[in-house]
Design an enzyme around this catalytic site. Structure first.
Site, PDB file in Angstrom:
ATOM      1  N   LEU A  15       0.801  -1.223   0.000  1.00  0.00           N
ATOM      2  CA  LEU A  15       0.000   0.000   0.000  1.00  0.00           C
ATOM      3  C   LEU A  15       0.834   1.273   0.000  1.00  0.00           C
ATOM      4  O   LEU A  15       0.344   2.333  -0.371  1.00  0.00           O
ATOM      5  CB  LEU A  15      -0.940   0.008   1.214  1.00  0.00           C
ATOM      6  CG  LEU A  15      -2.002  -1.086   1.212  1.00  0.00           C
ATOM      7  CD1 LEU A  15      -2.772  -1.070   2.521  1.00  0.00           C
ATOM      8  CD2 LEU A  15      -2.951  -0.902   0.043  1.00  0.00           C
ATOM      9  N   GLY A  16       2.074   1.196   0.439  1.00  0.00           N
ATOM     10  CA  GLY A  16       2.886   2.400   0.441  1.00  0.00           C
ATOM     11  C   GLY A  16       4.207   2.176   1.138  1.00  0.00           C
ATOM     12  O   GLY A  16       4.371   1.241   1.930  1.00  0.00           O
ATOM     13  N   GLY A  18       7.751   4.553   2.811  1.00  0.00           N
ATOM     14  CA  GLY A  18       8.294   5.848   3.177  1.00  0.00           C
ATOM     15  C   GLY A  18       9.668   5.671   3.762  1.00  0.00           C
ATOM     16  O   GLY A  18      10.265   4.591   3.688  1.00  0.00           O
ATOM     17  N   GLY A  21       9.237   3.021   6.960  1.00  0.00           N
ATOM     18  CA  GLY A  21       8.849   1.633   6.772  1.00  0.00           C
ATOM     19  C   GLY A  21       7.884   1.488   5.615  1.00  0.00           C
ATOM     20  O   GLY A  21       7.638   2.426   4.861  1.00  0.00           O
ATOM     21  N   VAL A  23       3.983  -0.229   4.296  1.00  0.00           N
ATOM     22  CA  VAL A  23       2.646  -0.594   4.750  1.00  0.00           C
ATOM     23  C   VAL A  23       2.035  -1.558   3.748  1.00  0.00           C
ATOM     24  O   VAL A  23       2.104  -1.337   2.533  1.00  0.00           O
ATOM     25  CB  VAL A  23       1.751   0.649   4.901  1.00  0.00           C
ATOM     26  CG1 VAL A  23       0.368   0.256   5.400  1.00  0.00           C
ATOM     27  CG2 VAL A  23       2.395   1.647   5.843  1.00  0.00           C
ATOM     28  N   LYS A  38       2.067  -2.116   9.322  1.00  0.00           N
ATOM     29  CA  LYS A  38       3.167  -1.191   9.061  1.00  0.00           C
ATOM     30  C   LYS A  38       4.444  -1.831   9.598  1.00  0.00           C
ATOM     31  O   LYS A  38       4.587  -2.048  10.804  1.00  0.00           O
ATOM     32  CB  LYS A  38       2.904   0.148   9.748  1.00  0.00           C
ATOM     33  CG  LYS A  38       3.905   1.230   9.419  1.00  0.00           C
ATOM     34  CD  LYS A  38       3.441   2.564  10.017  1.00  0.00           C
ATOM     35  CE  LYS A  38       4.347   3.707   9.618  1.00  0.00           C
ATOM     36  NZ  LYS A  38       3.848   5.007  10.143  1.00  0.00           N
ATOM     37  N   ASP A 132       1.309  16.343  12.778  1.00  0.00           N
ATOM     38  CA  ASP A 132       1.488  16.203  11.334  1.00  0.00           C
ATOM     39  C   ASP A 132       0.139  16.051  10.646  1.00  0.00           C
ATOM     40  O   ASP A 132      -0.045  15.206   9.775  1.00  0.00           O
ATOM     41  CB  ASP A 132       2.384  14.998  11.020  1.00  0.00           C
ATOM     42  CG  ASP A 132       2.928  15.051   9.587  1.00  0.00           C
ATOM     43  OD1 ASP A 132       3.267  13.975   9.042  1.00  0.00           O
ATOM     44  OD2 ASP A 132       2.988  16.152   8.997  1.00  0.00           O
TER      45      ASP A 132
END
Length: 727
Positions: A15-16, A18, A21, A23, A38, A132
């Site tokens: 899913l993604g 960064g 880490g 996900v 995650k 954030d």
């Protein structure tokens, strides 16, 4: 897929990724439940700072429990890897919607801001600042809900640190690395709201230093939003944190007043119509579309009987490498709550129109107990207040909310004027707010106010204040106005004293019947601690007047503290002014039932039932107004927490004082109606140490994370839940 993976889960989709880490969407083996996991990158495992930060994110998620925040299921740490297992949310980032739409209607932007403030309010109540908040971290769902995600850099309110965050939304104090407070999140949420309405961020600059100067010194561009929203932007983006609303809950109250005044009482429905439609279209072409129809699974047939969202944070020992669960996973509607940007391809065309949702009953007025947290340097405050929304006249609603906040503001101002000495101790101020009456005419609230500090006496500061409001005019209805004769003449005060003593034969001080006679000054002149409340105050319930009497004001020792004397309306009706009697009623039987708003749905329950305030363990729907604490007969309402069957709980429901539970056996598992939906229903036989037992019933609700647990065989509960009205 590479690196260490969590045993017992199969990766479905990436899913993604960064800097911290990656996900993934994963499925739990055996149950088929989908979750978001995650994973901390393997190369970070040797860095204690990054591992500690990853642990902190899980810890924060475990503390913030709200239907508006993606919740934690488990945190696992072994020598081979670390993972956070999270609720999966069927939504797309607000950033994707803004990319597709450019800008939103004011009503839709207000809807996004409201949902975000509800999530931030839960975080602030737990003492956490997100730091954030940005469009990537707000997930919008097609079913008209939103969730706040990604607490990776969250801190406790008041902590200082590096100026981390997303530059376009950082408050001036955040740029400077100063203490993070809830108003820091309010600033970021207002920046995102501005972007939703205008299509661009409040400040744009080519380099970081220029952007910092704009946030710190440039005029607030409130003139770019519609005029009815100027004040919201001006307040939320104030350069000085003290000039902003102190918490998300306070800002939410201001938002709802402004929204109704500008766009009418149905603003929220109009705002969600387009927003939810666009979220559905984007979700359909995202990597998560395959899961959009996922439904709640029944609990696994284990003796533990655990359900979703225990919120525990558990780390395995460094040597053993053993996976330690914080709670068995049972996931509702499964999609991701990660904060990762979802890349979608959209044609820009709207999907075919769907059938309108079924009509639901609209409740005009709601009153909520909310939390406010502030730090004033030499002292701090963390307490409750009541705020209303949905009143037809915005001006009256503003007056009501100002009066409901006054006991908090006055309490803070009292301590500010005394200027406590930080070298002695740091005073901790708090308030407890109890709604004693709420109908279409009157709202009456009792505030209990405390100060934990030796600078305010051996027991600290203590005060009680009642606030009663005429909801037609917004006027405060004081005790001297209701009992005018008692407040102006000795004969009237004596008559009132006789009625109170008839209900309190032991007098006003624990059996000391000899005391100074009640006089008008007891109702009108300041006496108690703090900003000086009278010794006799009245709070108005549905069927009685609840008098708070400060016993030491009648000549008794200081140990004679506050006492509540409950007097039915018929007993004092003749002592009330005609106007007050007409407004409050003078003896008519109270309604047989009352409506309780629980966010997702409304329950109709007997009039004498009471709903406690939220706590770390949830809420209690008690069958008696006299008992709303843990252990009282009633229904426990947990938010994503397991129904506990571990040994050691008191066996009070079995009528076995002193005994504790020793075992549990599941008797039944099925689906049962909960309004127009279905709940996962279970029955467990709980055995006590002395041989007694009782049956516990529980209803786990789809998508809400709420669990109703009944240990007391509450009469009529099945019918009450079957008649629930969903929003």
């Amino acid at each position: 897929m590479s690196g260490w993976t969590l045993p017992g889960f199969t990766e479905v989709k990436a899913l993604g990724e960064g800097g911290f880490g990656r996900v993934v969407l994963a499925r739990q083996e055996g149950t088929g439940a989908e979750v978001a996991i995650k994973y901390l990158y393997a190369e970070h495992l040797a860095d204690p700072r990054l591992v500690a930060a990853f642990r902190q994110e899980a810890r924060v998620l475990s503390q913030v429990v709200s239907p508006y925040v993606a919740r934690l299921h488990e945190f696992i740490e072994t020598p081979d890897g670390a993972a956070i297992v999270m609720e999966a949310v069927p939504g797309v980032p607000l950033s994707a919607i803004l990319t597709a739409e450019g800008e939103l209607t004011p009503e839709a932007a207000l809807v996004v801001l409201k949902g975000s403030l509800l999530g931030l309010s839960a975080a602030h109540a737990a003492g956490v600042v997100h730091r954030d908040y940005k469009p990537d971290n707000v997930l919008v769902r097609p079913d008209r809900q939103s969730k706040l995600v990604d607490f990776g850099i969250a801190v406790l309110a008041g902590e200082t640190g590096l100026s981390v965050g997303t530059p376009g939304y950082m408050a001036p104090e955040q740029w400077a690395g100063n203490a993070a407070t809830p108003s820091t999140d309010v600033y970021a949420a207002t920046c995102v709201f501005f972007q939703c309405v205008t299509g661009h961020r409040p400040y744009e600059a080519a380099d970081r230093e220029a952007l910092r100067n704009l946030h710190a010194h440039a005029p607030i561009p409130f003139g770019e939003v519609p005029e009815p929203l100027w004040r919201l932007v001006e307040r939320g983006m104030a350069k000085d944190p003290a000039a902003r609303p102190g918490t998300a809950a306070i800002f939410l109250s201001e938002l709802e007043s402004a929204a109704v005044a500008a766009y009418g009482p149905d603003w929220e429905d109009r705002g969600w119509t387009r927003l939810a439609q666009r979220a559905g279209a984007l979700l359909a072409v995202s990597p998560l579309a395959m899961l959009a129809g996922a439904t709640m699974l029944a609990p696994a047939g284990t003796g533990a009987g655990a359900v979703a969202g225990s919120g525990g944070v558990v780390a395995a020992g460094a040597g053993g490498g053993m996976l330690v669960k914080a709670g068995a996973i049972l996931v509702g509607a499964a999609l991701v709550g990660t904060g990762a940007v979802i890349v979608v391809n959209s044609t820009g065309e709207d999907p075919p129109p769907e059938a309108p949702p079924p009509a639901v009953e609209q409740v005009a007025l709601t009153a909520d107990v909310r939390t406010r947290t502030e730090n004033f340097g030499t002292f701090d405050f963390n307490g409750q207040y009541v705020a209303i929304s949905g009143l037809g006249d915005p001006a009256v609603q503003n007056r009501v909310n100002e009066a409901l906040m006054a006991p908090v503001d006055d309490w803070i101002e009292y301590v500010r004027e005394i200027n406590p000495d930080p070298a002695t101790d740091t005073p901790h101020l708090s308030t407890q707010a109890e709604i004693r009456r709420q109908d279409d005419k009157v709202l009456s609230v009792k505030y209990t106010r405390r100060i934990d500090s030796m600078q305010f006496g051996n027991r600290g500061g203590y005060s009680v204040r009642g606030v009663t409001l005429d909801l037609k005019t917004g006027d405060v209805l004081t005790t001297p106005e209701v009992f005018a004769d008692a407040a102006t003449s000795q004969s009237g005060a004596t008559a009132l004293e006789e009625r109170l003593l008839a209900r309190s034969p032991g007098g006003f001080c624990g059996g000391q019947t000899e005391h100074e006679p009640m006089g008008p000054h007891h109702l009108t002149q300041p006496y108690t601690a703090g900003d000086g409340d009278p010794a006799v105050q009245a709070v108005f319930a549905a069927d009685a007047v609840e008098f708070d009497v400060y016993g030491s004001a009648f000549g008794g020792p200081m140990a004679c503290d506050h006492q509540t004397v409950v007097v039915p309306y018929p007993d004092v009706a003749d002592l009330m002014t005609a106007e007050a009697a007409a407004l409050l009623g003078t003896g008519a039987a109270p309604p047989a039932e009352q409506r309780l708003d629980l966010g997702f749905f409304t329950l109709t329950v007997p009039q004498e039932w009471r709903l406690s305030n939220e706590s770390s363990t949830g809420r209690l729907l008690a069958r008696s107004a006299d008992c709303v604490r843990e252990g009282c007969p009633g229904v426990r309402i947990a938010y994503g927490s397991a129904v506990e069957h571990e040994p050691g709980r008191p066996c009070a429901p079995a009528g076995a004082p002193g005994q504790v539970t020793t075992g549990a056996e599941r008797l039944k598992q099925e689906l049962r109606p909960f309004g127009t939906k279905k709940a996962a229903y279970e029955e467990w036989r709980i055995t006590c140490s002395g041989g007694a037992d009782f049956v516990e019933r529980s209803w786990t609700l789809p998508k809400t994370g709420m669990i109703f647990a009944d240990d007391w065989n509450t009469p009529g509960l099945d019918q009450i839940l079957e008649r629930a009205t969903w929003r």
